[in-house]
Enzyme design. Structure first.
Site, PDB file in Angstrom:
ATOM      1  N   GLY A 243      38.556  46.194  46.561  1.00  0.00           N
ATOM      2  CA  GLY A 243      38.331  46.375  45.353  1.00  0.00           C
ATOM      3  C   GLY A 243      39.794  46.956  44.711  1.00  0.00           C
ATOM      4  O   GLY A 243      40.960  46.913  45.324  1.00  0.00           O
ATOM      5  N   GLN A 244      39.858  47.039  43.397  1.00  0.00           N
ATOM      6  CA  GLN A 244      41.176  47.283  42.666  1.00  0.00           C
ATOM      7  C   GLN A 244      42.010  48.440  43.101  1.00  0.00           C
ATOM      8  O   GLN A 244      43.080  48.617  43.527  1.00  0.00           O
ATOM      9  CB  GLN A 244      41.167  47.433  41.229  1.00  0.00           C
ATOM     10  CG  GLN A 244      40.453  46.439  40.423  1.00  0.00           C
ATOM     11  CD  GLN A 244      40.619  46.880  38.781  1.00  0.00           C
ATOM     12  OE1 GLN A 244      41.569  46.387  38.341  1.00  0.00           O
ATOM     13  NE2 GLN A 244      39.353  46.845  38.380  1.00  0.00           N
ATOM     14  N   VAL A 245      41.151  49.754  43.155  1.00  0.00           N
ATOM     15  CA  VAL A 245      41.673  50.941  43.844  1.00  0.00           C
ATOM     16  C   VAL A 245      41.916  50.746  45.483  1.00  0.00           C
ATOM     17  O   VAL A 245      43.018  51.205  45.814  1.00  0.00           O
ATOM     18  CB  VAL A 245      40.743  52.021  43.507  1.00  0.00           C
ATOM     19  CG1 VAL A 245      41.528  53.237  44.033  1.00  0.00           C
ATOM     20  CG2 VAL A 245      40.735  52.156  41.817  1.00  0.00           C
TER      21      VAL A 245
ATOM     22  N   ALA B  50      31.951  50.935  45.368  1.00  0.00           N
ATOM     23  CA  ALA B  50      31.078  51.152  44.318  1.00  0.00           C
ATOM     24  C   ALA B  50      30.437  49.972  43.741  1.00  0.00           C
ATOM     25  O   ALA B  50      30.972  48.861  43.957  1.00  0.00           O
ATOM     26  CB  ALA B  50      31.741  52.026  43.244  1.00  0.00           C
ATOM     27  N   TYR B  51      29.267  49.774  43.371  1.00  0.00           N
ATOM     28  CA  TYR B  51      28.732  48.940  42.470  1.00  0.00           C
ATOM     29  C   TYR B  51      29.055  49.134  41.099  1.00  0.00           C
ATOM     30  O   TYR B  51      28.782  50.120  40.239  1.00  0.00           O
ATOM     31  CB  TYR B  51      27.091  49.150  42.570  1.00  0.00           C
ATOM     32  CG  TYR B  51      26.326  48.115  41.937  1.00  0.00           C
ATOM     33  CD1 TYR B  51      25.607  47.171  42.428  1.00  0.00           C
ATOM     34  CD2 TYR B  51      26.540  47.658  40.577  1.00  0.00           C
ATOM     35  CE1 TYR B  51      24.749  46.223  41.927  1.00  0.00           C
ATOM     36  CE2 TYR B  51      25.942  46.736  39.948  1.00  0.00           C
ATOM     37  CZ  TYR B  51      24.908  46.052  40.855  1.00  0.00           C
ATOM     38  OH  TYR B  51      24.167  44.860  40.248  1.00  0.00           O
ATOM     39  N   THR B  52      30.106  48.169  40.627  1.00  0.00           N
ATOM     40  CA  THR B  52      30.630  48.339  39.455  1.00  0.00           C
ATOM     41  C   THR B  52      30.484  47.591  38.183  1.00  0.00           C
ATOM     42  O   THR B  52      31.252  47.646  37.190  1.00  0.00           O
ATOM     43  CB  THR B  52      32.319  48.531  39.652  1.00  0.00           C
ATOM     44  OG1 THR B  52      32.729  47.229  40.047  1.00  0.00           O
ATOM     45  CG2 THR B  52      32.814  49.518  40.658  1.00  0.00           C
TER      46      THR B  52
ATOM     47  N   THR C 262      33.268  58.398  37.075  1.00  0.00           N
ATOM     48  CA  THR C 262      33.619  57.570  35.907  1.00  0.00           C
ATOM     49  C   THR C 262      33.482  58.278  34.549  1.00  0.00           C
ATOM     50  O   THR C 262      32.586  59.159  34.674  1.00  0.00           O
ATOM     51  CB  THR C 262      32.567  56.236  35.520  1.00  0.00           C
ATOM     52  OG1 THR C 262      32.713  55.593  34.625  1.00  0.00           O
ATOM     53  CG2 THR C 262      31.267  56.666  35.975  1.00  0.00           C
TER      54      THR C 262
ATOM     55  N   TYR D 264      24.338  52.258  35.427  1.00  0.00           N
ATOM     56  CA  TYR D 264      25.822  52.521  36.147  1.00  0.00           C
ATOM     57  C   TYR D 264      26.167  53.978  36.204  1.00  0.00           C
ATOM     58  O   TYR D 264      26.308  54.686  37.023  1.00  0.00           O
ATOM     59  CB  TYR D 264      26.823  51.651  35.685  1.00  0.00           C
ATOM     60  CG  TYR D 264      28.096  51.914  36.102  1.00  0.00           C
ATOM     61  CD1 TYR D 264      28.626  51.511  37.372  1.00  0.00           C
ATOM     62  CD2 TYR D 264      29.148  52.535  35.271  1.00  0.00           C
ATOM     63  CE1 TYR D 264      29.849  52.008  37.841  1.00  0.00           C
ATOM     64  CE2 TYR D 264      30.451  52.691  35.654  1.00  0.00           C
ATOM     65  CZ  TYR D 264      30.736  52.537  37.133  1.00  0.00           C
ATOM     66  OH  TYR D 264      31.956  52.675  37.488  1.00  0.00           O
TER      67      TYR D 264
ATOM     68  N   LYS E 277      26.375  56.783  39.124  1.00  0.00           N
ATOM     69  CA  LYS E 277      27.567  57.387  39.374  1.00  0.00           C
ATOM     70  C   LYS E 277      27.314  59.145  39.150  1.00  0.00           C
ATOM     71  O   LYS E 277      27.882  59.922  39.894  1.00  0.00           O
ATOM     72  CB  LYS E 277      28.574  56.947  38.521  1.00  0.00           C
ATOM     73  CG  LYS E 277      29.074  55.598  38.942  1.00  0.00           C
ATOM     74  CD  LYS E 277      29.535  55.110  40.245  1.00  0.00           C
ATOM     75  CE  LYS E 277      30.875  55.772  40.274  1.00  0.00           C
ATOM     76  NZ  LYS E 277      31.450  55.416  41.558  1.00  0.00           N
TER      77      LYS E 277
HETATM   78  N1  LIG Z   1      36.900  49.658  37.216  1.00  0.00           N
HETATM   79  C1  LIG Z   1      36.870  50.469  36.197  1.00  0.00           C
HETATM   80  O1  LIG Z   1      37.231  50.188  35.011  1.00  0.00           O
HETATM   81  C2  LIG Z   1      36.287  51.846  36.746  1.00  0.00           C
HETATM   82  C3  LIG Z   1      36.280  52.929  35.715  1.00  0.00           C
HETATM   83  C4  LIG Z   1      35.799  54.181  36.092  1.00  0.00           C
HETATM   84  C5  LIG Z   1      35.598  54.236  37.274  1.00  0.00           C
HETATM   85  N2  LIG Z   1      35.649  53.472  38.389  1.00  0.00           N
HETATM   86  C6  LIG Z   1      35.349  53.711  39.513  1.00  0.00           C
HETATM   87  O2  LIG Z   1      36.522  53.584  40.302  1.00  0.00           O
HETATM   88  C7  LIG Z   1      35.836  53.367  41.682  1.00  0.00           C
HETATM   89  C8  LIG Z   1      36.742  51.910  42.108  1.00  0.00           C
HETATM   90  O3  LIG Z   1      36.527  50.917  41.162  1.00  0.00           O
HETATM   91  P1  LIG Z   1      37.336  49.691  41.437  1.00  0.00           P
HETATM   92  O4  LIG Z   1      37.582  49.162  39.908  1.00  0.00           O
HETATM   93  O5  LIG Z   1      38.365  49.706  42.561  1.00  0.00           O
HETATM   94  O6  LIG Z   1      36.126  48.850  41.742  1.00  0.00           O
HETATM   95  P2  LIG Z   1      35.903  47.314  42.293  1.00  0.00           P
HETATM   96  O7  LIG Z   1      37.164  46.670  42.207  1.00  0.00           O
HETATM   97  O8  LIG Z   1      34.803  46.761  41.695  1.00  0.00           O
HETATM   98  O9  LIG Z   1      35.783  47.454  43.751  1.00  0.00           O
HETATM   99  C9  LIG Z   1      34.816  48.057  44.392  1.00  0.00           C
HETATM  100  C10 LIG Z   1      34.718  47.496  45.779  1.00  0.00           C
HETATM  101  O10 LIG Z   1      33.308  48.370  46.380  1.00  0.00           O
HETATM  102  C11 LIG Z   1      32.992  47.309  47.472  1.00  0.00           C
HETATM  103  N3  LIG Z   1      31.455  47.410  47.581  1.00  0.00           N
HETATM  104  C12 LIG Z   1      30.392  47.389  46.819  1.00  0.00           C
HETATM  105  N4  LIG Z   1      29.540  47.776  47.587  1.00  0.00           N
HETATM  106  C13 LIG Z   1      29.755  48.144  48.939  1.00  0.00           C
HETATM  107  C14 LIG Z   1      28.907  48.547  50.142  1.00  0.00           C
HETATM  108  N5  LIG Z   1      27.815  48.676  49.974  1.00  0.00           N
HETATM  109  N6  LIG Z   1      29.640  48.897  51.022  1.00  0.00           N
HETATM  110  C15 LIG Z   1      30.988  48.866  50.927  1.00  0.00           C
HETATM  111  N7  LIG Z   1      31.891  48.435  49.950  1.00  0.00           N
HETATM  112  C16 LIG Z   1      30.986  48.172  48.844  1.00  0.00           C
HETATM  113  C17 LIG Z   1      33.137  46.062  46.650  1.00  0.00           C
HETATM  114  O11 LIG Z   1      33.148  44.980  47.581  1.00  0.00           O
HETATM  115  P3  LIG Z   1      32.344  43.544  47.265  1.00  0.00           P
HETATM  116  O12 LIG Z   1      33.769  42.910  46.762  1.00  0.00           O
HETATM  117  O13 LIG Z   1      32.129  43.000  48.633  1.00  0.00           O
HETATM  118  O14 LIG Z   1      31.385  43.588  46.458  1.00  0.00           O
HETATM  119  C18 LIG Z   1      34.469  46.296  45.812  1.00  0.00           C
HETATM  120  O15 LIG Z   1      35.493  45.639  46.911  1.00  0.00           O
HETATM  121  C19 LIG Z   1      34.606  52.969  41.783  1.00  0.00           C
HETATM  122  O16 LIG Z   1      34.089  54.440  42.198  1.00  0.00           O
HETATM  123  C20 LIG Z   1      34.163  53.011  40.111  1.00  0.00           C
HETATM  124  O17 LIG Z   1      33.016  53.419  40.035  1.00  0.00           O
HETATM  125  C21 LIG Z   1      35.971  52.034  37.950  1.00  0.00           C
END
Ligand SMILES: NC(=O)c1ccc[n+]([C@@H]2O[C@H](COP(=O)([O-])OP(=O)(O)OC[C@H]3O[C@@H](n4cnc5c(N)ncnc54)[C@H](OP(=O)(O)O)[C@@H]3O)[C@@H](O)[C@H]2O)c1
Length: 317
Positions: A21-23, A71-73, A112, A136, A140
């Site tokens: 994921g991004q983070v 996370a499921y994003t 979030t 979502y 969360k």
């Molecule tokens: N993106 C945003 O704008 C945003 C905003 C506010 C808060 N957040 C929070 O910040 C955090 C990081 O976000 P991000 O943008 O880095 O998300 P992201 O890029 O969507 O990455 C999430 C990662 O979680 C993995 N994942 C999903 N289900 C999983 C499971 N059952 N077991 C293990 N890994 C799993 C995904 O793997 P796959 O690639 O295999 O699906 C993906 O690599 C999350 O908690 C999100 O809710 C994000």
């Protein structure tokens, strides 16, 4: 504040759930830069929806700290996929927090701005009542509560509008659309704080150091808001991305403002989800740079360095 400046912390493995994921990708960079021992597992090796997998990994590795970047994003998809979103965002997060607690490890967990309904005119503080509008957001929020109950040594970080050179995000979508179209229409009545995954990852490593060094920061555990400084609308964010693309010689589209009502999508979003970040600043001294400067750094990677040659001619350089 860059994580690199904090130096090495010895002793013990950090376990990161989520790898691609991004983070998670930025965390890997920041943890490597500070010399931490860490293991980051993707879903194939550590599915956080699988109780046995989580318990086995945590029991065998005995990490000193767990970071949940999984996370499921997919905000719109989640509206018709509540079971899967809850299994990961709520129950998966709880599972990790409980497993960490059993080996006496704290957990840093991400949440979030979408836990709020966005009807407030001012930015949200941590104690403001949440009221998520989407599946979502509600999964969360449940995750936050379950993590806090499962592990008293938790840091829950609510963040927003994450962008980075990796994965799928608004900046990359805008650059693609800017190259394909003359004009795009973007909502101008939702306000939030774009946040760089790199800055967030540096802050997480800084927090990890503070927790592992056991500095006894008062009120060191709990829920904190963290975003880049400033805020804008999706329209304002899109305009800044197009300006940055143009400055770097890339194609860019004209950006027309529209209302949320003109752009029907499945999940409802908060009109104002700006987060007040005073608590993390007072507790840990963490203040992230402005979203505009963070965006420029991301664009340098995605598009290239800006071309200022025209301006130099004007001033006779
Ligand atoms: N993106 C945003 O704008 C945003 C905003 C506010 C808060 N957040 C929070 O910040 C955090 C990081 O976000 P991000 O943008 O880095 O998300 P992201 O890029 O969507 O990455 C999430 C990662 O979680 C993995 N994942 C999903 N289900 C999983 C499971 N059952 N077991 C293990 N890994 C799993 C995904 O793997 P796959 O690639 O295999 O699906 C993906 O690599 C999350 O908690 C999100 O809710 C994000």
């Amino acid at each position: 504040m860059r994580a690199e400046k904090r130096g090495l912390v010895d002793g013990g493995l950090i376990l990161v759930a989520g790898r691609n994921g991004q983070v998670a990708l930025e965390l890997a960079r920041a943890l490597r830069a500070t010399g931490h021992q860490y293991l980051a597992f993707g879903r194939e090796k550590l599915d956080i929806a699988d109780t046995d997998a989580v318990n086995r990994a945590v029991q065998s590795l005995k990490p000193v700290l767990v970071i949940n970047a999984a996370a499921y994003t997919a905000v719109d998809k989640a509206e018709n996929d509540k079971h899967a979103a809850r299994a990961i965002n709520a129950l998966g997060a709880e599972r990790l927090a409980a497993a960490a607690h059993r080996v006496s490890a704290p957990i840093i967990h991400l949440s979030t701005d979408y836990v709020f309904d966005g009807n407030q005119s001012t930015s949200y503080v941590e104690s403001d009542p949440p009221n998520p509008l989407s599946v979502y957001g509600s999964t969360k929020l449940e995750g936050e509560r379950l993590v806090a109950n499962a592990n008293p040594r938790h840091i829950i970080l609510r963040t927003a509008w994450i962008f980075s050179p990796h994965g799928q995000n608004f900046v990359k979508t805008m650059l693609r659309l800017g190259a394909e179209r003359e004009e795009i229409r973007i909502v101008a009545d939702q306000r939030g704080a774009p946040t760089s995954a790199a800055d967030l990852a540096d802050a997480i490593v800084y927090l990890s150091n503070a927790v592992l060094e056991d500095k006894k920061v008062p009120e060191q555990f709990g829920t904190f808001h963290i975003t880049n400084d400033g805020n804008t609308t999706w329209h304002g964010f899109a305009c800044a991305i197009m300006d940055g693309a143009r400055l770097r010689g890339a194609r860019a589209a004209r950006v027309e403002p529209i209302a949320t009502a003109d752009f029907p999508i499945r999940a409802r979003r908060p009109p104002n989800s700006t987060l007040n970040t005073t608590k993390i600043s007072r507790t840990y001294g963490i203040e992230l740079q402005s979203w505009r400067s963070a965006l420029e750094i991301c664009l340098d990677t995605l598009v290239g360095l800006p071309d200022f040659s025209d301006r130099m001619k004007v001033v006779g350089v």
